[in-house]
Scaffold this motif. Structure first.
Motif, short mmCIF file in Angstrom:
data_model
loop_
_atom_site.label_atom_id
_atom_site.label_comp_id
_atom_site.label_asym_id
_atom_site.label_seq_id
_atom_site.Cartn_x
_atom_site.Cartn_y
_atom_site.Cartn_z
N VAL A 67 -45.17 -23.71 -36.51
CA VAL A 67 -44.64 -24.24 -35.25
C VAL A 67 -44.29 -23.06 -34.34
N LEU A 68 -44.85 -23.05 -33.15
CA LEU A 68 -44.65 -21.97 -32.20
C LEU A 68 -43.87 -22.48 -31.00
N THR A 69 -42.56 -22.69 -31.18
CA THR A 69 -41.74 -23.23 -30.11
C THR A 69 -41.72 -22.33 -28.88
N PRO A 70 -41.51 -21.00 -29.02
CA PRO A 70 -41.51 -20.15 -27.80
C PRO A 70 -42.84 -20.21 -27.06
N PHE A 105 -35.27 -32.67 -27.58
CA PHE A 105 -34.74 -33.77 -28.39
C PHE A 105 -35.02 -33.53 -29.87
N ALA A 106 -36.22 -33.06 -30.19
CA ALA A 106 -36.57 -32.81 -31.59
C ALA A 106 -35.72 -31.71 -32.19
N ASP A 107 -35.30 -30.75 -31.37
CA ASP A 107 -34.45 -29.67 -31.89
C ASP A 107 -33.11 -30.19 -32.38
N PRO A 146 -27.80 -25.63 -35.59
CA PRO A 146 -27.08 -25.80 -34.31
C PRO A 146 -28.06 -26.00 -33.17
N PRO A 147 -27.73 -26.84 -32.20
CA PRO A 147 -28.66 -27.09 -31.09
C PRO A 147 -28.95 -25.82 -30.30
N LYS A 148 -30.23 -25.64 -29.95
CA LYS A 148 -30.64 -24.49 -29.17
C LYS A 148 -30.68 -24.78 -27.67
N PHE A 149 -30.62 -26.06 -27.33
CA PHE A 149 -30.74 -26.44 -25.92
C PHE A 149 -29.54 -27.29 -25.52
N THR A 150 -29.15 -27.17 -24.28
CA THR A 150 -28.04 -27.94 -23.74
C THR A 150 -28.56 -29.08 -22.88
N THR A 151 -27.67 -30.01 -22.55
CA THR A 151 -28.07 -31.12 -21.69
C THR A 151 -28.38 -30.64 -20.27
#
Length: 309
Positions: free
Chosen positions: A183-186, A224-226, A232-237
């Protein structure tokens, strides 16, 4: 000064220049900030590149189905069996059944041109049918997935606004069971950001706006998948809201440019199938957009299902 000495001095200067270029040019060639993607004759992003990107759909599909291990199934003697291309040409029961079926019905009078087209179509199908009685090995499937992924990257560079090529490449990058790498998220984030920026710069065609909208929805779904990754969540709302805003901008851009195409009659210049594809994609993206906003509101603690009814 003799001619020989002049030639010697010239060769020495050329050799010295080549030696200096070798040592001085290597740091420049390996510098990451100077790595510019090749674009011979400016074909990437050009109208010719768009045509070539569409033409690559066939080879990409062939490699993809081969990597997934799918084959052609035929019904013979009441049983479903998977045949190779060699079986299609040599199995006697297949030939006998075909001959009986052809003899039972009157042969229609088909023009020579149509028969020749049917012959070419059958030859084209046989070219992609496996002649190996054994299934592809895992190493061969990995190789085919890599080929499909490389061709998708090439097709994406030709036309970053192509809806199918972008989504297929993003799927390869985010699904380890499909792609040839982890998985290459970046890289998927970079791909989506570049796609949004490129497509929103197109001001005279509504179709790239749909690709930008799809890229924005992919980014929201990735965030959402993260949340279900276990860490811990990597993204904020707030980041989710940013891409939701880009999604709304892409939808408005599509609507305005689509209305302009209706006024100028440009929609009449493309096929009905393409128009239907755009309408279906727009309807799907709007539904995804509404669902994404509700999810973000729920994550922010502001969404109340009963109040939304």
């Amino acid at each position: 000064m003799s001619r020989i000495s002049n030639h010697a001095i010239t060769f020495c200067l050329i050799g010295t220049g080549a030696l200096v270029w070798t040592f001085a040019g290597r740091p420049l060639a390996t510098h990451p900030d100077l790595a510019i993607p090749l674009n011979p004759m400016g074909i990437n992003g050009s109208p010719y590149g768009e045509v070539f990107a569409m033409a690559l759909q066939g080879p990409i599909e062939t490699f993809f189905h081969g990597s997934m291990g799918t084959g052609v199934k035929y019904q013979i003697e009441g049983r479903k069996s998977k045949l190779t291309g060699l079986d299609l040409l040599t199995r006697p029961e297949f030939k006998q059944r075909k001959a009986k079926a052809e003899a039972a019905k009157p042969e229609p009078k088909i023009p020579l041109g149509q028969r020749f087209e049917a012959y070419l179509a059958s030859m084209n199908e046989l070219s992609s049918v496996s002649t190996n009685p054994r299934g592809a090995s895992q190493a061969h499937k990995t190789y085919l997935r890599r080929q499909a992924e490389d061709k998708l990257r090439f097709a994406y560079r030709l036309d970053p606004s192509h809806y199918g090529n972008y989504n297929s490449l993003n799927f390869f990058l985010t699904e380890p069971g499909i792609g040839s790498t982890r998985v290459l998220t970046p890289e998927a984030i970079k791909l989506s950001d570049e796609t949004i920026q490129y497509c929103l710069a197109k001001e005279h065609d509504p179709r790239p706006a749909l690709t930008a909208a799809s890229a924005a929805t992919n980014m929201i779904h990735l965030m959402f998948a993260d949340l279900h990754s276990g860490g811990p969540p990597k993204f904020t709302t707030d980041q989710m809201r940013k891409y939701l805003g880009l999604l709304d901008l892409s939808i408005r851009r599509y609507q305005s440019q689509s209305d302009e195409w209706k006024r100028t009659g440009n929609w009449n210049l493309i096929s009905l199938q393409r128009i239907t594809e755009c309408e279906d994609r727009f309807s799907f993206i709007c539904k995804i957009r509404d669902a994404a906003e509700k999810t973000i509101l729920r994550l922010e603690g502001k969404y109340h299902p009963q109040a939304a009814k």
